[in-house]
Design an enzyme around this catalytic site. Structure first.
Site, mmCIF file in Angstrom:
data_model
loop_
_atom_site.group_PDB
_atom_site.id
_atom_site.type_symbol
_atom_site.label_atom_id
_atom_site.label_comp_id
_atom_site.label_asym_id
_atom_site.label_seq_id
_atom_site.Cartn_x
_atom_site.Cartn_y
_atom_site.Cartn_z
ATOM 1 N N LYS A 1 3.989 0.607 -4.514
ATOM 2 C CA LYS A 1 3.118 -0.548 -4.725
ATOM 3 C C LYS A 1 2.248 -0.734 -3.492
ATOM 4 O O LYS A 1 2.763 -0.900 -2.377
ATOM 5 C CB LYS A 1 3.951 -1.814 -4.958
ATOM 6 N N THR B 1 6.896 -0.258 -9.948
ATOM 7 C CA THR B 1 6.187 -0.755 -8.768
ATOM 8 C C THR B 1 6.142 -2.280 -8.769
ATOM 9 O O THR B 1 6.102 -2.901 -7.710
ATOM 10 C CB THR B 1 4.760 -0.189 -8.698
ATOM 11 N N HIS C 1 -21.938 3.397 18.785
ATOM 12 C CA HIS C 1 -23.102 3.686 19.627
ATOM 13 C C HIS C 1 -24.018 2.469 19.775
ATOM 14 O O HIS C 1 -24.295 1.757 18.809
ATOM 15 C CB HIS C 1 -23.899 4.844 19.031
#
Length: 280
Positions: A10, A55, A235
């Protein structure tokens, strides 16, 4: 044909617990993912689900166990992983990953969303238990003290060398424990070591900074065997203001989100035991 490695679980169970046993409430905000593996050939090959723990049940276990308290996320993950292995006959390996989302206290029962996340991944099987802790999305920036020059060049290289640049990253770090410890104290020390090393290192490359950060984490906690870091280079490019008749003495930058350099690596303690289960 034959069935290869498989697992199921899950993903991203959202859990918020409020501890009310005092004048100041305590807030715990977690995202929990459970992953189980074992003798699951029948469900794949014939659709026989007798050995499958749903699950949805795994999600319910997370909530039920939270009723007794969460405590340190490493301990909570260990409780869950042991439960799945000990109580489900077909399951012999369990992995539980938890992200703890930070909240800063602004009153007795008021909170503001904090920066970064603390995490853990616990693996349990007959071969043993392994605990990995970490932090994610820890955004750090130095306005100076960073250089990058002397790099290899070929016919496609256009990057200019620099002896002074902004260095920024969003740290994702995970460290493997060689032995049980005070998880909270260890996590606090590791986070402070990461931040301190980033700030104190005069960087000639982000790789150099990565090694310095990993080294300081190992020095901060004797229970940590290895730390792995992923550092995206956020950056910052100096904006050309000459078309407007203006100079730019390192003050105005464009912060690019992509593409970005991604620097990754591990720093290990010599002689540290290897984990019995994959953890990276």
């Amino acid at each position: 044909m034959e069935l290869g490695d498989n697992q199921y679980g899950k993903a991203e169970v959202r859990l918020v617990r409020v501890d009310r046993d005092g004048p100041q409430h305590r807030l715990t905000d977690l995202t929990v993912t459970t992953t189980l593996a074992g003798d699951l050939a029948a469900t794949h090959l014939t659709g026989d689900n007798a050995g499958v723990l749903p699950t949805d049940t795994q999600k319910n276990v997370v909530y039920a166990f939270a009723r007794d308290g969460v405590g340190q996320i490493e301990d909570f993950a260990l409780r869950l992983a042991r439960h799945f292995v000990d109580t489900t006959p077909t399951i012999d390996r369990a992995r539980v990953h938890i992200d703890e989302h930070s909240w800063d206290r602004v009153g007795g029962h008021s909170f503001a969303k904090g920066a970064g996340t603390r995490s853990t991944t616990v693996s349990a099987s007959a071969d043993g238990e392994w605990v990995v802790s970490g932090v994610g999305d820890l955004v750090l920036l130095n306005t100076t003290g960073s250089e990058f020059h002397g790099f290899h060049r070929d016919e496609y290289t256009t990057l200019q060398e620099t002896s002074d640049r902004i260095l920024a990253t969003a740290v994702s770090a995970r460290w493997r424990h060689a032995e049980p410890t005070d998880w909270g104290t260890s996590a606090t020390a590791a986070r402070a070591a990461l931040i301190g090393a980033f700030a104190a290192t005069h960087s000639l490359s982000l790789q150099q900074t990565l090694y310095a950060m990993g080294q300081k984490v190992l020095e901060a906690s004797s229970s940590i065997a290895e730390v792995r870091l992923s550092l995206p280079n956020r950056h910052h490019f100096l904006v050309d203001l000459q078309p407007f008749g203006l100079d730019n003495p390192g003050e105005v930058f464009f912060a690019a989100d992509r593409p970005y350099g991604l620097i990754e690596g591990a720093v290990r303690r010599p002689g540290a035991p290897e984990p019995g289960l994959a953890w990276w």
